[in-house]
Design a protein around this motif. Structure first.
Motif, short mmCIF file in Angstrom:
data_model
loop_
_atom_site.label_atom_id
_atom_site.label_comp_id
_atom_site.label_asym_id
_atom_site.label_seq_id
_atom_site.Cartn_x
_atom_site.Cartn_y
_atom_site.Cartn_z
N VAL A 1 0.83 -1.20 0.00
CA VAL A 1 0.00 0.00 0.00
C VAL A 1 0.87 1.25 0.00
O VAL A 1 1.84 1.35 0.75
CB VAL A 1 -0.92 0.01 1.24
N ILE A 2 0.51 2.20 -0.86
CA ILE A 2 1.11 3.53 -0.86
C ILE A 2 0.13 4.45 -0.13
O ILE A 2 -1.06 4.48 -0.46
CB ILE A 2 1.32 4.05 -2.30
N ILE A 3 0.63 5.19 0.86
CA ILE A 3 -0.21 6.13 1.61
C ILE A 3 -0.39 7.39 0.78
O ILE A 3 0.57 7.92 0.22
CB ILE A 3 0.43 6.46 2.98
N ASN A 4 -1.60 7.88 0.71
CA ASN A 4 -1.94 9.08 -0.06
C ASN A 4 -1.63 10.31 0.78
O ASN A 4 -2.46 10.76 1.57
CB ASN A 4 -3.42 9.04 -0.44
N SER A 5 -0.40 10.85 0.64
CA SER A 5 0.02 11.99 1.44
C SER A 5 1.09 12.78 0.71
O SER A 5 1.82 12.25 -0.12
CB SER A 5 0.57 11.51 2.79
N GLN A 6 1.21 14.05 1.04
CA GLN A 6 2.23 14.92 0.47
C GLN A 6 3.56 14.80 1.23
O GLN A 6 4.58 15.30 0.78
CB GLN A 6 1.76 16.38 0.52
N ILE A 7 3.56 14.16 2.39
CA ILE A 7 4.76 14.05 3.21
C ILE A 7 5.74 13.07 2.57
O ILE A 7 5.38 11.94 2.24
CB ILE A 7 4.39 13.59 4.64
N LYS B 1 6.63 5.59 0.38
CA LYS B 1 7.16 4.24 0.22
C LYS B 1 6.03 3.24 0.39
O LYS B 1 4.91 3.60 0.72
CB LYS B 1 8.28 3.97 1.22
N ILE B 2 6.34 1.98 0.17
CA ILE B 2 5.34 0.92 0.26
C ILE B 2 5.26 0.39 1.69
O ILE B 2 6.29 0.12 2.31
CB ILE B 2 5.67 -0.21 -0.71
N TYR B 3 4.04 0.24 2.17
CA TYR B 3 3.78 -0.36 3.48
C TYR B 3 2.99 -1.63 3.27
O TYR B 3 2.21 -1.73 2.32
CB TYR B 3 2.99 0.61 4.37
N HIS B 4 3.17 -2.59 4.15
CA HIS B 4 2.47 -3.87 4.03
C HIS B 4 1.32 -3.96 5.03
O HIS B 4 1.49 -3.62 6.21
CB HIS B 4 3.45 -5.03 4.27
N TYR B 5 0.18 -4.44 4.54
CA TYR B 5 -1.02 -4.63 5.36
C TYR B 5 -1.67 -5.95 4.97
O TYR B 5 -1.57 -6.39 3.82
CB TYR B 5 -2.03 -3.49 5.11
N LEU B 6 -2.36 -6.55 5.92
CA LEU B 6 -3.13 -7.75 5.62
C LEU B 6 -4.40 -7.34 4.88
O LEU B 6 -5.06 -6.36 5.26
CB LEU B 6 -3.49 -8.49 6.90
N ALA B 7 -4.74 -8.08 3.84
CA ALA B 7 -5.91 -7.76 3.03
C ALA B 7 -6.75 -9.01 2.80
O ALA B 7 -6.22 -10.11 2.70
CB ALA B 7 -5.47 -7.19 1.68
N GLU B 8 -8.05 -8.81 2.70
CA GLU B 8 -8.95 -9.90 2.33
C GLU B 8 -8.64 -10.32 0.90
O GLU B 8 -8.10 -9.55 0.11
CB GLU B 8 -10.41 -9.44 2.44
N ASP B 9 -9.01 -11.53 0.55
CA ASP B 9 -8.69 -12.09 -0.76
C ASP B 9 -9.34 -11.34 -1.93
O ASP B 9 -8.86 -11.40 -3.05
CB ASP B 9 -9.06 -13.57 -0.82
N ASP B 10 -10.44 -10.60 -1.68
CA ASP B 10 -11.12 -9.92 -2.78
C ASP B 10 -10.58 -8.52 -3.08
O ASP B 10 -11.02 -7.87 -4.01
CB ASP B 10 -12.63 -9.87 -2.52
#
Length: 72
Positions: A6-12, A17-26
């Motif tokens: 996931v890329i965070i939507n921010s101006q900072i 950079k890329i962050y990792h999160y758990l996501a549902e299969d869909d």
């Protein structure tokens, strides 16, 4: 569940950079997501840019809070 990149939507710059999160299969690449972010787990918007089988993050991965934009 799978690991979303996931890329965070921010101006900072520090969040460009890329962050990792758990996501549902869909969850799909390009989806707009809300995720817990930072030490106080404030909610931040971001976009799924890919998936991975591994992460170098040493802590426990947090899950995507919600997927308001399921389609890219």
């Amino acid at each position: 569940m799978k690991i979303a990149e996931v890329i965070i939507n921010s101006q900072i710059k520090s969040v460009g950079k890329i962050y990792h999160y758990l996501a549902e299969d869909d969850v799909k690449v390009g989806a707009g997501v809300l995720v817990p972010f930072g030490g106080k787990n404030k909610t931040a918007g971001g976009f799924v840019v890919g998936f991975t089988d591994e992460t170098d993050y040493q802590g426990e991965l947090k899950a995507i809070s919600s997927v308001p934009d399921k389609e890219p």
